[in-house]
Design a protein around this motif. Sequence first.
Motif, PDB file in Angstrom:
ATOM      1  N   ARG B 226      81.149  15.350  43.033  1.00 10.52           N
ATOM      2  CA  ARG B 226      79.788  14.866  42.933  1.00 10.52           C
ATOM      3  C   ARG B 226      78.883  15.876  42.237  1.00 10.52           C
ATOM      4  NH1 ARG B 226      77.876  10.514  44.487  1.00 10.52           N
ATOM      5  NH2 ARG B 226      79.692   9.710  45.532  1.00 10.52           N
ATOM      6  N   GLU B 227      79.313  17.148  42.236  1.00 12.15           N
ATOM      7  CA  GLU B 227      78.489  18.184  41.614  1.00 12.15           C
ATOM      8  C   GLU B 227      78.785  18.346  40.128  1.00 12.15           C
ATOM      9  OE1 GLU B 227      76.035  20.491  43.080  1.00 12.15           O
ATOM     10  OE2 GLU B 227      75.978  18.730  44.344  1.00 12.15           O
ATOM     11  N   SER B 379      74.864   6.929  36.256  1.00 14.03           N
ATOM     12  CA  SER B 379      73.790   7.238  37.194  1.00 14.03           C
ATOM     13  C   SER B 379      73.633   6.129  38.229  1.00 14.03           C
ATOM     14  CB  SER B 379      72.480   7.459  36.445  1.00 14.03           C
ATOM     15  OG  SER B 379      72.218   6.350  35.635  1.00 14.03           O
ATOM     16  N   ALA B 382      75.096   7.151  41.470  1.00 13.29           N
ATOM     17  CA  ALA B 382      74.613   8.422  42.001  1.00 13.29           C
ATOM     18  C   ALA B 382      75.358   9.631  41.446  1.00 13.29           C
ATOM     19  CB  ALA B 382      74.659   8.440  43.521  1.00 13.29           C
ATOM     20  N   ASN B 384      75.317  12.447  38.389  1.00 15.36           N
ATOM     21  CA  ASN B 384      74.207  12.975  37.616  1.00 15.36           C
ATOM     22  C   ASN B 384      74.582  13.204  36.166  1.00 15.36           C
ATOM     23  OD1 ASN B 384      71.802  13.314  39.262  1.00 15.36           O
ATOM     24  ND2 ASN B 384      73.189  14.475  40.562  1.00 15.36           N
TER      25      ASN B 384
END
Lengths: 338, 437
Positions: B226-227, B379, B382, B384
């Motif tokens: 997710r990062e 996006s 969720a 980035n």
Amino acid sequence: MKKSVFLGTLAVAGLAAGISAAGTLDDVKARGKVNCGVTEGTLGFSSRNSEGKHEGFDVEFCRALAAAIFDDADAVEYIELSSKNRFTALSAGQADLLYRTTTWTFSRDVDLKTSFVGINYYDGQGFMVPKDLGVTSATELEGATVCIETGTTTELNLADYFRVNGMSYEPLPVGGTSEAKALYEEGACDVYTTDASALAGVRASLKDPSAYIILPEIVSKEPLGPTVRHGDNDWEDVVRWTQNALVAAEELGVTQANVAELAKGTDNPSINRMLGSEGSLCSMLNLESDCFVQAIAATGNYGEIFERTIGESTPIGLARGLNALWTEGGLQYSPPFR
Amino acid sequence: MSDLSYVRTEMLPQKAPPATSVGVVGWLRENLFSSVGNSALTVVTGALLLMLLSAILPWVFLGIWDAESLADCRAQFAEMYADGRTYACWAVIADRWDQIMFGYSFGNLNEGLYWRPLLGLALILVALSPILYPNVPRIMYVATAATLFLYPWLIWGGSIWGPLTLAMCIIGGIVAFRFASQVMITAFALPVAIVVTAVLIMVVMGPLSNGLASVAALELQPVPSREVSGFVLSITIGIVAIVASLPIAIMLALGRQSDLFIVNKLSTGFIEIIRGVPLITLIFVATVLMKYFLPSHIDLDPVVAVMILVTLFTAAYIAEVIRGGLAALPKGQYEAADALGLTYWQAQRLIILPQALKISIPGIVSNFISVFKDTTLVSIVALNDPLGISGAIRSNSDWNGIVWELYGFIALVFWIFCFSMSRYSLWLERQLQTGHR
């Protein structure tokens, strides 16, 4: 034979799904992280700083929760959700809970099968207009063009307010705050409306803030709070009482600085019960016995969080208002810890 | 009789062309003022262009690069210009460019990790070189194979032994295929090799990588999926989709042309279903809705799910482009291949595909460009992408209120990538030009 294998697989999958639906807390503990749904970026409530770390009012509550469960405020995975996909993400299990400036309404609570377990910010919808429009009250907004974010309760409140007051308006739907702001500054709409908490921040970031005024009317109730999936009462309790502990801590004078000292025992039985030196409230939640001490030590009490993230000393500069403690004329009130 | 007064006996020396048709003047006359209508058009366009540039250029070049926040920028402008003019506040790029380019994972959250995505990008360029340029020695394919395993390690971190043992298992499978195809026909050897690989991965890989890790723990700091964000995310998804979709697309295109009933219908069905659904829906289904069907302890990696979906989506589109190329070939080419006694695969590999793909290059590359830009759709689930990060930057109280600077910067970076791709495709078309036109 093949059919029975297939059915067996189905049964196991169903069982696994059933178990998982029953125990979010166990899932969270096994994962070692809380998946906390936050906004993609709302001034003061959740945003990333230049180091890429999340910060803000809602973020602090996620951190307090993680501290209560794991003794580690950083054991949070922030899931950034838009106002459109937040409930899908929650009910699909992508997030364990939402601290996502989500308004508690009847239909969201009942129909969407989510549960609201508290209110961490009492908000209300307000209007901002350019000064040279010459309007001083929302009742004079007949025929105005209004920039409005889609998929939010603000949209519905706006319609209600204008209908009740017998006025007409021209809605201009936009996707998000920044688009809305750009359009507003170009003069595409006369009125910008959103929750009062955001309104002050938006006004502060405009090129010439003094050219705009925020009208005095608050036209709706927007209680914002943490949201969890329907039907997992143990998890609900953990979220609810962690937040209550932060509010109660402010009321009882427990702060980030003195919590370690007070946890050793005081003359006040309420403090002793909450901080675990008397009784064992935390273990009833299946957490470590010092869970609330950890939460308060990580983020401070409700008042400290407020002051640090959105309070009057920050650029956002919100007054406590409705969010003051009940003892000071506000609405923040925690049921007793006993 | 001889009243011929004058006969020229030698050619006149060539004169220089009139001054109005050469040099700058000539060019202007020919291209800008060749008729009254064109002259008027030139004047109007020139005026518009001048207006536009006189607004944009000062905004861009008089911008401030050194400021703390947007408020600081505005204060500096107020100090410099009494009349309230403001220009770009590029300080936001100076402050946050690393987040936009490298995302939160390799931006300043983990100081000093820039080398990982940069090395990854360099590896990808090396790996692609034998595919993109015919003159690069074939041995470079080794680098291509290595990159398949090294790039994920660089981005996601963790122990190197995971990807390495996976590579060993696949090499084991290939060796098994070599052996098997000596003792049986290919149709049987392939399943055997696949089974051997699967068994190796399931039984041997885990213990082996753990064992090796306990001997020498070559670990990079792990990065949660997710990062992974910013242009690192866009480029990772884009490259995977571009590289993996082409072979799938070729298979689908051949399948759709095939006379084999099941192959034909499956390919057609796949293409039509995937093409008939918007990409945004597919991505949403893959990452959010799949969670409803899977037990909660299975964590579907959102980035991997998106990669698979974007790859399949691109493949379906490119398959149709290639089918167009196949259909454009004269029937004689197919018949000539048959007449030479080539098998189906030999004919495709040696005669049909080289020509069909050459015809399809512009279409394929324009699909690649569009898929690279489509990566911003992530996006919705969720993740980035650069645009998501620009939104996040704006929601910080320092930079709240900035719009054009961020979008402009992101657009510029996207443009550089897409323009390079389109230039490459033009170059490739010229390289493959065999002069039959």
